[in-house]
Design a protein around this motif. Sequence first.
Motif, PDB file in Angstrom:
ATOM      1  N   PRO A 170       0.812  -1.333  -0.071  1.00  0.00           N
ATOM      2  CA  PRO A 170       0.137  -0.098   0.091  1.00  0.00           C
ATOM      3  C   PRO A 170       1.024   1.336   0.037  1.00  0.00           C
ATOM      4  O   PRO A 170       0.581   2.314  -0.460  1.00  0.00           O
ATOM      5  CB  PRO A 170      -0.703  -0.098   1.284  1.00  0.00           C
ATOM      6  N   GLN A 171       2.145   1.228   0.645  1.00  0.00           N
ATOM      7  CA  GLN A 171       2.721   2.463   0.650  1.00  0.00           C
ATOM      8  C   GLN A 171       3.739   2.826  -0.492  1.00  0.00           C
ATOM      9  O   GLN A 171       4.291   3.696  -0.761  1.00  0.00           O
ATOM     10  CB  GLN A 171       3.582   2.478   1.905  1.00  0.00           C
ATOM     11  N   MET A 172       4.093   1.684  -1.344  1.00  0.00           N
ATOM     12  CA  MET A 172       5.051   1.787  -2.417  1.00  0.00           C
ATOM     13  C   MET A 172       4.590   2.560  -3.682  1.00  0.00           C
ATOM     14  O   MET A 172       5.123   3.249  -4.337  1.00  0.00           O
ATOM     15  CB  MET A 172       5.675   0.527  -2.694  1.00  0.00           C
ATOM     16  N   TRP A 173       3.207   2.487  -3.739  1.00  0.00           N
ATOM     17  CA  TRP A 173       2.586   3.063  -4.977  1.00  0.00           C
ATOM     18  C   TRP A 173       3.103   4.664  -5.250  1.00  0.00           C
ATOM     19  O   TRP A 173       3.311   4.961  -6.283  1.00  0.00           O
ATOM     20  CB  TRP A 173       1.088   3.014  -4.967  1.00  0.00           C
ATOM     21  N   ILE A 174       2.969   5.213  -4.018  1.00  0.00           N
ATOM     22  CA  ILE A 174       3.513   6.862  -4.106  1.00  0.00           C
ATOM     23  C   ILE A 174       4.671   6.966  -4.648  1.00  0.00           C
ATOM     24  O   ILE A 174       5.032   7.956  -5.504  1.00  0.00           O
ATOM     25  CB  ILE A 174       3.069   7.349  -2.732  1.00  0.00           C
ATOM     26  N   TYR A 175       5.688   5.977  -4.267  1.00  0.00           N
ATOM     27  CA  TYR A 175       7.018   6.001  -4.759  1.00  0.00           C
ATOM     28  C   TYR A 175       7.084   5.717  -6.462  1.00  0.00           C
ATOM     29  O   TYR A 175       7.763   6.129  -7.201  1.00  0.00           O
ATOM     30  CB  TYR A 175       7.988   5.313  -4.018  1.00  0.00           C
ATOM     31  N   ALA A 176       6.271   4.620  -6.850  1.00  0.00           N
ATOM     32  CA  ALA A 176       6.030   4.197  -8.093  1.00  0.00           C
ATOM     33  C   ALA A 176       5.567   5.019  -9.200  1.00  0.00           C
ATOM     34  O   ALA A 176       5.893   4.994 -10.183  1.00  0.00           O
ATOM     35  CB  ALA A 176       5.431   2.853  -8.234  1.00  0.00           C
ATOM     36  N   LEU A 177       4.683   5.889  -8.672  1.00  0.00           N
ATOM     37  CA  LEU A 177       3.598   6.608  -9.660  1.00  0.00           C
ATOM     38  C   LEU A 177       4.332   7.479 -10.460  1.00  0.00           C
ATOM     39  O   LEU A 177       4.020   7.467 -11.791  1.00  0.00           O
ATOM     40  CB  LEU A 177       2.724   7.541  -8.658  1.00  0.00           C
ATOM     41  N   PRO A 178       5.301   8.356  -9.938  1.00  0.00           N
ATOM     42  CA  PRO A 178       5.984   8.956 -11.307  1.00  0.00           C
ATOM     43  C   PRO A 178       6.763   8.386 -12.299  1.00  0.00           C
ATOM     44  O   PRO A 178       6.354   8.681 -13.619  1.00  0.00           O
ATOM     45  CB  PRO A 178       7.120  10.008 -10.406  1.00  0.00           C
ATOM     46  N   GLY A 179       7.137   7.121 -12.032  1.00  0.00           N
ATOM     47  CA  GLY A 179       7.882   6.263 -13.060  1.00  0.00           C
ATOM     48  C   GLY A 179       6.751   5.561 -14.054  1.00  0.00           C
ATOM     49  O   GLY A 179       6.850   5.616 -15.310  1.00  0.00           O
ATOM     50  N   LEU A 180       5.821   5.179 -13.130  1.00  0.00           N
ATOM     51  CA  LEU A 180       4.527   4.502 -13.997  1.00  0.00           C
ATOM     52  C   LEU A 180       3.707   5.654 -14.921  1.00  0.00           C
ATOM     53  O   LEU A 180       3.265   5.396 -16.027  1.00  0.00           O
ATOM     54  CB  LEU A 180       3.647   3.766 -12.938  1.00  0.00           C
ATOM     55  N   SER A 181       3.794   6.708 -14.286  1.00  0.00           N
ATOM     56  CA  SER A 181       3.060   7.764 -15.295  1.00  0.00           C
ATOM     57  C   SER A 181       3.901   8.106 -16.410  1.00  0.00           C
ATOM     58  O   SER A 181       3.126   8.286 -17.462  1.00  0.00           O
ATOM     59  CB  SER A 181       2.794   9.235 -14.569  1.00  0.00           C
ATOM     60  N   ASN A 182       5.345   8.135 -16.402  1.00  0.00           N
ATOM     61  CA  ASN A 182       5.861   8.309 -17.511  1.00  0.00           C
ATOM     62  C   ASN A 182       5.823   7.182 -18.360  1.00  0.00           C
ATOM     63  O   ASN A 182       5.663   7.468 -19.795  1.00  0.00           O
ATOM     64  CB  ASN A 182       7.372   8.217 -17.161  1.00  0.00           C
ATOM     65  N   LEU A 183       5.707   5.882 -18.036  1.00  0.00           N
ATOM     66  CA  LEU A 183       5.448   4.683 -18.948  1.00  0.00           C
ATOM     67  C   LEU A 183       4.084   4.915 -19.641  1.00  0.00           C
ATOM     68  O   LEU A 183       4.232   4.588 -20.893  1.00  0.00           O
ATOM     69  CB  LEU A 183       5.544   3.426 -18.201  1.00  0.00           C
ATOM     70  N   THR A 232      -2.316  10.834  -7.354  1.00  0.00           N
ATOM     71  CA  THR A 232      -1.280  11.241  -6.575  1.00  0.00           C
ATOM     72  C   THR A 232      -1.689  11.629  -5.191  1.00  0.00           C
ATOM     73  O   THR A 232      -1.097  11.320  -4.041  1.00  0.00           O
ATOM     74  CB  THR A 232      -0.271  12.221  -7.247  1.00  0.00           C
ATOM     75  N   ALA A 233      -2.610  12.655  -5.395  1.00  0.00           N
ATOM     76  CA  ALA A 233      -3.254  13.140  -4.029  1.00  0.00           C
ATOM     77  C   ALA A 233      -3.698  12.144  -3.196  1.00  0.00           C
ATOM     78  O   ALA A 233      -3.520  12.264  -1.854  1.00  0.00           O
ATOM     79  CB  ALA A 233      -4.325  14.312  -4.414  1.00  0.00           C
ATOM     80  N   ARG A 234      -4.412  11.253  -3.734  1.00  0.00           N
ATOM     81  CA  ARG A 234      -5.069  10.160  -2.908  1.00  0.00           C
ATOM     82  C   ARG A 234      -4.012   9.247  -2.443  1.00  0.00           C
ATOM     83  O   ARG A 234      -4.139   8.887  -0.975  1.00  0.00           O
ATOM     84  CB  ARG A 234      -5.972   9.470  -3.908  1.00  0.00           C
ATOM     85  N   LEU A 235      -3.086   9.126  -2.973  1.00  0.00           N
ATOM     86  CA  LEU A 235      -1.929   7.967  -2.523  1.00  0.00           C
ATOM     87  C   LEU A 235      -1.123   8.562  -1.458  1.00  0.00           C
ATOM     88  O   LEU A 235      -0.343   8.098  -0.721  1.00  0.00           O
ATOM     89  CB  LEU A 235      -1.093   7.264  -3.681  1.00  0.00           C
ATOM     90  N   SER A 236      -1.007   9.953  -1.624  1.00  0.00           N
ATOM     91  CA  SER A 236      -0.242  10.704  -0.506  1.00  0.00           C
ATOM     92  C   SER A 236      -0.806  10.876   0.962  1.00  0.00           C
ATOM     93  O   SER A 236      -0.007  11.068   1.669  1.00  0.00           O
ATOM     94  CB  SER A 236      -0.112  12.234  -1.156  1.00  0.00           C
ATOM     95  N   HIS A 237      -1.884  10.289   1.002  1.00  0.00           N
ATOM     96  CA  HIS A 237      -2.702  10.371   2.340  1.00  0.00           C
ATOM     97  C   HIS A 237      -1.841   9.793   3.271  1.00  0.00           C
ATOM     98  O   HIS A 237      -1.786   8.545   3.324  1.00  0.00           O
ATOM     99  CB  HIS A 237      -4.018  10.026   2.293  1.00  0.00           C
ATOM    100  N   GLY A 238      -1.505  10.371   4.554  1.00  0.00           N
ATOM    101  CA  GLY A 238      -0.901   9.946   5.628  1.00  0.00           C
ATOM    102  C   GLY A 238       0.602   9.232   5.190  1.00  0.00           C
ATOM    103  O   GLY A 238       1.029   8.403   5.914  1.00  0.00           O
ATOM    104  N   GLN A 239       1.039   9.582   4.123  1.00  0.00           N
ATOM    105  CA  GLN A 239       2.492   9.184   3.669  1.00  0.00           C
ATOM    106  C   GLN A 239       3.555  10.244   4.517  1.00  0.00           C
ATOM    107  O   GLN A 239       3.349  11.197   4.585  1.00  0.00           O
ATOM    108  CB  GLN A 239       2.813   8.998   2.247  1.00  0.00           C
ATOM    109  N   ALA A 240       4.740   9.447   4.552  1.00  0.00           N
ATOM    110  CA  ALA A 240       5.877  10.259   5.108  1.00  0.00           C
ATOM    111  C   ALA A 240       6.654  10.822   4.075  1.00  0.00           C
ATOM    112  O   ALA A 240       7.843  10.628   4.059  1.00  0.00           O
ATOM    113  CB  ALA A 240       6.756   9.262   5.991  1.00  0.00           C
ATOM    114  N   THR A 241       5.941  11.370   3.099  1.00  0.00           N
ATOM    115  CA  THR A 241       6.734  12.129   2.039  1.00  0.00           C
ATOM    116  C   THR A 241       6.000  13.667   2.186  1.00  0.00           C
ATOM    117  O   THR A 241       5.534  13.868   2.805  1.00  0.00           O
ATOM    118  CB  THR A 241       6.043  11.435   0.701  1.00  0.00           C
ATOM    119  N   LEU A 242       6.975  14.196   1.146  1.00  0.00           N
ATOM    120  CA  LEU A 242       6.602  15.748   1.196  1.00  0.00           C
ATOM    121  C   LEU A 242       5.140  16.196   1.031  1.00  0.00           C
ATOM    122  O   LEU A 242       4.393  16.781   1.598  1.00  0.00           O
ATOM    123  CB  LEU A 242       7.584  16.508   0.327  1.00  0.00           C
TER     124      LEU A 242
END
Lengths: 293, 238
Positions: free
Chosen positions: A192-205, A273-283
Amino acid sequence: MFAFCADPKSIEGLTWLMCYLTSGKHLLFYASFGTVLLLLAVTAPVALAFGFGGAMAARSPFLPLSLLGKAYTAMVRGVPDIIFFLFVPIALDQGFEYLRHKVKCPGWDRPIWQGNDFIVCPEAKLPLSSSPQSVHEVYGFALAVLAFAIVFGAFAANVIYGAMRAVPRAQMETAEAYGMSHRQAFWRVLVPQMWIYALPGLSNLWMILIKATPLLFLLGVEDIVYWARDLGGSKTQAFAYPHPDWRVWYFLALLAFYLVMTRVSEGVLARVTARLSHGQATLGGEMQRKAAR
Amino acid sequence: MNKFILSAAALALSAGLASAQTVRLGTEGAYPPYNFINDKGEVDGFDRAVGDEVCKRAALTCEWVTNEWDSIIPNLVSGNYDVIIAGMSITDERDQVIDFTQEYIPPAASLYVGLSAEANTKGVVSAQTATIQAAYVADSGATLLEYPTPDETIAAVRNGEADVVLADKDYLLPAVNESNGELVVVDQVQIGGGVGMGLRESDTELKGKIDAAITSMKEDGTLNALIKKWFGEEALVF
């Protein structure tokens, strides 16, 4: 399509244009937009599944599986797309036909490879040569989806593999401290937590995939770029609607289509992105937390 | 239920019988007047007319498919279709990979076409990839500019990327005649042998049937009539 279009060479002006834009060939052109959208809709989830599987395999503590996952991402990413698309669908097709041949024609005594020729018994052909053209097209389309999924899955696998390693170690330690097994920690905490890190790369693809569809014609599937090139090319009197080189207009129409696709994709990705950022320890997650306070 | 199984079996059986005679014909669909996609979206042109007549005479059920020129031979040998009818010249290089029927168009001339009669045929020459013309240009010492479709080779001359285009006379002449003097014929050369239909080397039985049909079309003059219909009255005939 319309009765007054029966003799295109005797009409002119707007009527001509209307007849021209509704000719059978143009209807095929319009339908090919549907083909492309369908291909994207089917390929994206399949490629994501390939990517997820590849990343899981590469992370596996079981050495052969991990090597398999790593070899898949390394090899497919290294081969140029056009070579891949010339080779893999033909290889897949021959592989399927070979298996069917072994099952359906055990009594066949002639060799399957005769020099350059690949010959299986008629019952093993896929699809049967007597099948209607639509069956052949669906089969070609399915091969295209598979080939696209293998290629884009390899890139996605690398992106997801990286994303899985980006999840803070502390999260996994906490999961272990709660007594979760490896499997539980993987599915409940890591995935559940890794998607936010994968998203930029996946959106490029995804953006690259949208524009990769002209490769389809190598497999005999006619996409929008094929039709735009064919319709736009200059036409002599052998055609019902002769005209000079109009490719620029057709490609402008494609440009508009691709820009709209990009705009829509960006909108959707921003929401995801907004949805996946919920409660994440990211900026991004931190900013949401502050805004909510 | 039994009835259903029976009818399904009958269907499978008849499909098996039909599969013995269905022949898939592959063409490019971008090379008028040899073959092109007409405004109804169907394969049309000289190749279509000849192919349909051959199928009628040889009592074959035929189905037309289009394939990009680049991969037209690989897809034949791997069995995606059974015959190439795409205005393909018979050359030794191709003959090593596939088999050809007898020619159904006499050896046709090729033209250099440019924007003026003095255009340099040893300068930059555009031609379609993997054609006899492309091989000829490469050997002639000129700079070869390759394009995947024939239409783009002419467009390259129009927009100045190439000095001249080299392609079959029958393809270029209508374009020259309808260009209002923009395009002119620079030179004429004779390249390659006649045009034949391509088959897998192992498909000797089908080759025999098609050859017989072409022979009968040559004998009763049908083929010459078709050549005149599609390439004009002054075209070379058998």
